[in-house]
Design a protein around this motif. Sequence first.
Motif, mmCIF file in Angstrom:
data_model
loop_
_atom_site.group_PDB
_atom_site.id
_atom_site.type_symbol
_atom_site.label_atom_id
_atom_site.label_comp_id
_atom_site.label_asym_id
_atom_site.label_seq_id
_atom_site.Cartn_x
_atom_site.Cartn_y
_atom_site.Cartn_z
ATOM 1 N N CYS A 324 0.790 -1.266 -0.035
ATOM 2 C CA CYS A 324 0.143 0.008 0.015
ATOM 3 C C CYS A 324 0.850 1.148 -0.097
ATOM 4 N N CYS A 326 -0.008 4.277 0.723
ATOM 5 C CA CYS A 326 -0.440 5.327 1.513
ATOM 6 C C CYS A 326 0.058 4.751 3.138
ATOM 7 N N CYS A 327 -0.026 3.613 3.604
ATOM 8 C CA CYS A 327 0.296 3.064 4.840
ATOM 9 C C CYS A 327 1.367 2.150 4.815
ATOM 10 N N CYS A 342 -7.101 -1.642 0.530
ATOM 11 C CA CYS A 342 -6.355 -1.545 1.605
ATOM 12 C C CYS A 342 -6.798 -1.794 3.008
ATOM 13 N N CYS A 345 -5.542 1.078 5.801
ATOM 14 C CA CYS A 345 -5.852 2.511 5.645
ATOM 15 C C CYS A 345 -7.173 2.709 4.883
ATOM 16 N N THR A 347 -7.717 2.726 2.022
ATOM 17 C CA THR A 347 -7.485 3.325 0.191
ATOM 18 C C THR A 347 -8.005 2.273 -0.706
#
Length: 383
Positions: A324, A326-327, A342, A345, A347
């Motif tokens: 991921c 983002c995280c 995900c 988070c 997403t």
Amino acid sequence: MFMLRSFKYRLFPNPTQAAGLTDMLGSFCDLYNACLQQRIEAYQRRGKSLGYIDQANELKAVRLADERLAGYSYSAEQQVVRRLDKAFKAFFGRVRRGKGGFPRFRAKSMFDSAGFRVGDGLTICRNRKITVVGIPGEIKVRWHRDLPAGAKISTAVVMRSCGKWYIRFSVETPDAYGPHPFREAVGVDVGLTSLVATSDGCRVPTPKWIGKASKKQRRLQRALARCKRGSKSRLRAKMRLARHAARTASQRRDFAHKVSRDLVNRYSHIAFEDLNITGLASGMLAKSVLNAAWGQLISFTDYKAAYAGGLVAKVNPRGTSQECDCCGRVTPKTLSERIHDCPGCGTVEDRDIHAAKVIKHRAFPWSKGLGASLEASSQRVAA
Ligand SMILES: [Zn+2]
């Protein structure tokens, strides 16, 4: 800074000229084989290794004795001798790495090119046709694009491929563009459903010809395998396969030029997965065609970016579609799962585009979370 670029054009020799070019390549092939023979004999009889200088020094005398060779360009013949020398150097390099493969005698049908120094043996005329020493008249060239202005043409190679003639100029161009004005970084994911997906959400669908071309290639290969060795029909099948391969290659090249040009015009920092590590698309019908297309796209982007002062980075492809962006959480996915969702988070995004983002940030960590290019460029210096 100078860059060496090459420009290839189609030649249209008339029948007499085409026959003359074929004869010329034939004579050069004989010269190549004679030089190889001489090296082998010198070694067997006297234990002596001949080098380029030894053979090039003899070339003048050989030309006096052989009126066929005397009629062609001296410097082009030196290139033939040099070509053999290169083959030997490569051979010695292979031997050092423990692999054999002695330089072989060449068949005339496979000896497809001759190198020239432009202005010496091959000349571009005022009327934009070319002349080659030993070939009657001027040969027509299709200049489908101009040579860069102010470029210094160093060498030219006259080539035969699938019954057509081409000329390739090597041109020294000043690296005039200088450093790329900072624009933007991008990650590019190459894949099966979209041939290319970028971190900005653009996609290039896999062109239809890729599937068609690989199917046809398989059909022609099977047809070739069915033909009897040494038969006329085998030769015909071979030609058909070669023509098909050439057509596919030119479609692929055209495509790679267009996509890479577009990327380089839009972005200064471009990241790909390192395909040498990937081993993608195994077991796929269109595998070889696709792999070649990706490889070419990356190498074209690489040189175009270098010319424009940009940068191409290749990152480790491991897990780019699982991670991921983002995280950082890793979520295993099968090939059929097209969405990145995900659980860490929340997403949710298209799988390929999300992978492109991961690739971008692996290559250019400074580009993460930066919108304004001003901010990014100061970060870039820090990175
Ligand atoms: Zn996440």
